[in-house]
Design a protein around this motif. Sequence first.
Motif, PDB file in Angstrom:
ATOM      1  N   ASP A  21       0.852  -1.188   0.000  1.00 40.12           N
ATOM      2  CA  ASP A  21       0.000   0.000   0.000  1.00 40.12           C
ATOM      3  C   ASP A  21       0.888   1.239   0.000  1.00 40.12           C
ATOM      4  OD1 ASP A  21      -3.017  -0.863   0.657  1.00 40.12           O
ATOM      5  OD2 ASP A  21      -1.642  -2.232   1.654  1.00 40.12           O
ATOM      6  N   LYS A  25       0.821   2.626  -7.577  1.00 45.79           N
ATOM      7  CA  LYS A  25       0.552   1.940  -8.837  1.00 45.79           C
ATOM      8  C   LYS A  25      -0.646   2.481  -9.600  1.00 45.79           C
ATOM      9  CE  LYS A  25      -1.219  -1.839  -6.005  1.00 45.79           C
ATOM     10  NZ  LYS A  25      -2.605  -1.410  -5.853  1.00 45.79           N
ATOM     11  N   ARG A  59     -14.790  -7.920  -0.587  1.00 48.00           N
ATOM     12  CA  ARG A  59     -13.737  -6.927  -0.362  1.00 48.00           C
ATOM     13  C   ARG A  59     -14.034  -6.064   0.873  1.00 48.00           C
ATOM     14  NH1 ARG A  59      -9.986  -3.661  -3.437  1.00 48.00           N
ATOM     15  NH2 ARG A  59      -9.775  -1.627  -2.459  1.00 48.00           N
ATOM     16  N   ARG A  80     -11.744 -13.982  -5.721  1.00 48.29           N
ATOM     17  CA  ARG A  80     -10.946 -14.200  -6.955  1.00 48.29           C
ATOM     18  C   ARG A  80     -11.635 -15.185  -7.885  1.00 48.29           C
ATOM     19  NH1 ARG A  80      -5.914 -14.754  -4.683  1.00 48.29           N
ATOM     20  NH2 ARG A  80      -6.028 -12.491  -4.785  1.00 48.29           N
ATOM     21  N   ARG A 102      -3.794  -5.941  -8.501  1.00 40.27           N
ATOM     22  CA  ARG A 102      -3.530  -7.041  -7.570  1.00 40.27           C
ATOM     23  C   ARG A 102      -4.161  -8.355  -8.053  1.00 40.27           C
ATOM     24  NH1 ARG A 102      -1.171  -4.952  -3.244  1.00 40.27           N
ATOM     25  NH2 ARG A 102      -1.682  -2.881  -2.519  1.00 40.27           N
ATOM     26  N   THR A 107      -1.951 -12.203  -2.256  1.00 42.72           N
ATOM     27  CA  THR A 107      -2.347 -13.110  -1.176  1.00 42.72           C
ATOM     28  C   THR A 107      -1.119 -13.742  -0.528  1.00 42.72           C
ATOM     29  OG1 THR A 107      -4.255 -13.605  -2.558  1.00 42.72           O
ATOM     30  CG2 THR A 107      -3.974 -14.948  -0.580  1.00 42.72           C
ATOM     31  N   TYR A 110       0.595 -10.642   1.357  1.00 42.79           N
ATOM     32  CA  TYR A 110      -0.103 -10.102   2.536  1.00 42.79           C
ATOM     33  C   TYR A 110      -0.473 -11.184   3.550  1.00 42.79           C
ATOM     34  CZ  TYR A 110      -0.519  -5.323   0.783  1.00 42.79           C
ATOM     35  OH  TYR A 110      -0.222  -4.049   0.369  1.00 42.79           O
ATOM     36  N   GLN A 111      -1.192 -12.219   3.091  1.00 48.29           N
ATOM     37  CA  GLN A 111      -1.620 -13.249   4.047  1.00 48.29           C
ATOM     38  C   GLN A 111      -0.435 -14.169   4.382  1.00 48.29           C
ATOM     39  OE1 GLN A 111      -3.997 -12.102   1.591  1.00 48.29           O
ATOM     40  NE2 GLN A 111      -4.724 -11.021   3.426  1.00 48.29           N
ATOM     41  N   PHE A 161      -5.629  -2.797   6.212  1.00 47.16           N
ATOM     42  CA  PHE A 161      -4.248  -3.082   5.803  1.00 47.16           C
ATOM     43  C   PHE A 161      -3.394  -1.822   5.839  1.00 47.16           C
ATOM     44  CE2 PHE A 161      -6.692  -6.530   3.895  1.00 47.16           C
ATOM     45  CZ  PHE A 161      -5.981  -7.626   4.366  1.00 47.16           C
TER      46      PHE A 161
HETATM   47  P1  TMP Z   1      -6.015  -1.927  -2.819  1.00 45.78           P
HETATM   48  O1  TMP Z   1      -6.178  -0.962  -1.694  1.00 45.78           O
HETATM   49  O2  TMP Z   1      -4.694  -1.787  -3.547  1.00 45.78           O
HETATM   50  O3  TMP Z   1      -7.194  -1.999  -3.723  1.00 45.78           O
HETATM   51  O4  TMP Z   1      -5.875  -3.387  -2.157  1.00 45.78           O
HETATM   52  C1  TMP Z   1      -6.737  -3.832  -1.209  1.00 45.78           C
HETATM   53  C2  TMP Z   1      -6.015  -4.300   0.017  1.00 45.78           C
HETATM   54  O5  TMP Z   1      -6.217  -5.701   0.157  1.00 45.78           O
HETATM   55  C3  TMP Z   1      -4.506  -4.073   0.042  1.00 45.78           C
HETATM   56  O6  TMP Z   1      -4.165  -3.560   1.316  1.00 45.78           O
HETATM   57  C4  TMP Z   1      -3.928  -5.437  -0.105  1.00 45.78           C
HETATM   58  C5  TMP Z   1      -4.996  -6.354   0.417  1.00 45.78           C
HETATM   59  N1  TMP Z   1      -5.049  -7.668  -0.223  1.00 45.78           N
HETATM   60  C6  TMP Z   1      -4.767  -8.792   0.526  1.00 45.78           C
HETATM   61  O7  TMP Z   1      -4.470  -8.695   1.713  1.00 45.78           O
HETATM   62  N2  TMP Z   1      -4.816 -10.006  -0.093  1.00 45.78           N
HETATM   63  C7  TMP Z   1      -5.127 -10.153  -1.420  1.00 45.78           C
HETATM   64  O8  TMP Z   1      -5.157 -11.270  -1.931  1.00 45.78           O
HETATM   65  C8  TMP Z   1      -5.421  -8.973  -2.177  1.00 45.78           C
HETATM   66  C9  TMP Z   1      -5.795  -9.099  -3.614  1.00 45.78           C
HETATM   67  C10 TMP Z   1      -5.375  -7.747  -1.529  1.00 45.78           C
END
Ligand code: TMP
Length: 225
Positions: A21, A25, A59, A80, A102, A107, A110-111, A161
């Motif tokens: 974040d 991008k 989301r 997804r 993304r 995944t 982040y996870q 996040f």
């Molecule tokens: P964005 O703010 O760039 O749209 O992304 C959404 C948030 O979700 C970003 O903080 C990353 C997180 N994320 C995950 O934790 N796991 C995932 O698989 C995806 C696609 C996004």
Amino acid sequence: MTQPPAATVSRGLFISFEGIDGAGKSTHIDGLARAFRDQGRTVTLTREPGGTPLAEKLRAMVLGDAMDPLTESLLVFAARRDHLVTVIEPALARGEVVLCDRFTDATFAYQGYGRGFNLEVLATLEQWVHGGLQPELTLWFDVPPAVAAARLAQARSPDKFEAESIGFFTRVAAGYAARLAADPRRFARIPADRTPAEVWVDVQAAVDALLQARQQASTPGQHGQ
Ligand code: TMP
């Protein structure tokens, strides 16, 4: 970006955009969509988690609610799956350009790396949800977590996040580096601690390289050269 060769025009093209974040991008996703549309390509510009009515509901939960890492992983993969089946795969079958903000690398980053969740479970879910399908090109906007944090501090109120620590984002960045190391041909690493104009030059170069590789692969007698 140079004109795509005629032989590649009818083939679908799947490009994903990744980074922690605050990596910056978004401007470049929009710029690339404009560049392809100017060349007459139909572009599906989409994002994860999200991109369909169902996935956008998921989301909101993933970004807003506290949950354990397996629940979070299952929700992003459920989103997804719906996104792939109803948006991405049909668009690619129509020969469109799919620009996805993304995808599964997020995944793992982040996870998997950020939360420390089991990478083997993620790999199994990846296989279930999209088998061998991957983006043809993944642009990884790589920015030092401290720079990203300073950018985010000026932005709107953070989601779950965006409110994470620099330590979390350092692990997420390590996750992206590991994904690149495992599949270097798919990735272009774009150093993103620079002006948007400088970053854009690298974005165009990476996309041009992909279009040229596709052209070579589709030209008779060019294979393996
Ligand atoms: P964005 O703010 O760039 O749209 O992304 C959404 C948030 O979700 C970003 O903080 C990353 C997180 N994320 C995950 O934790 N796991 C995932 O698989 C995806 C696609 C996004």
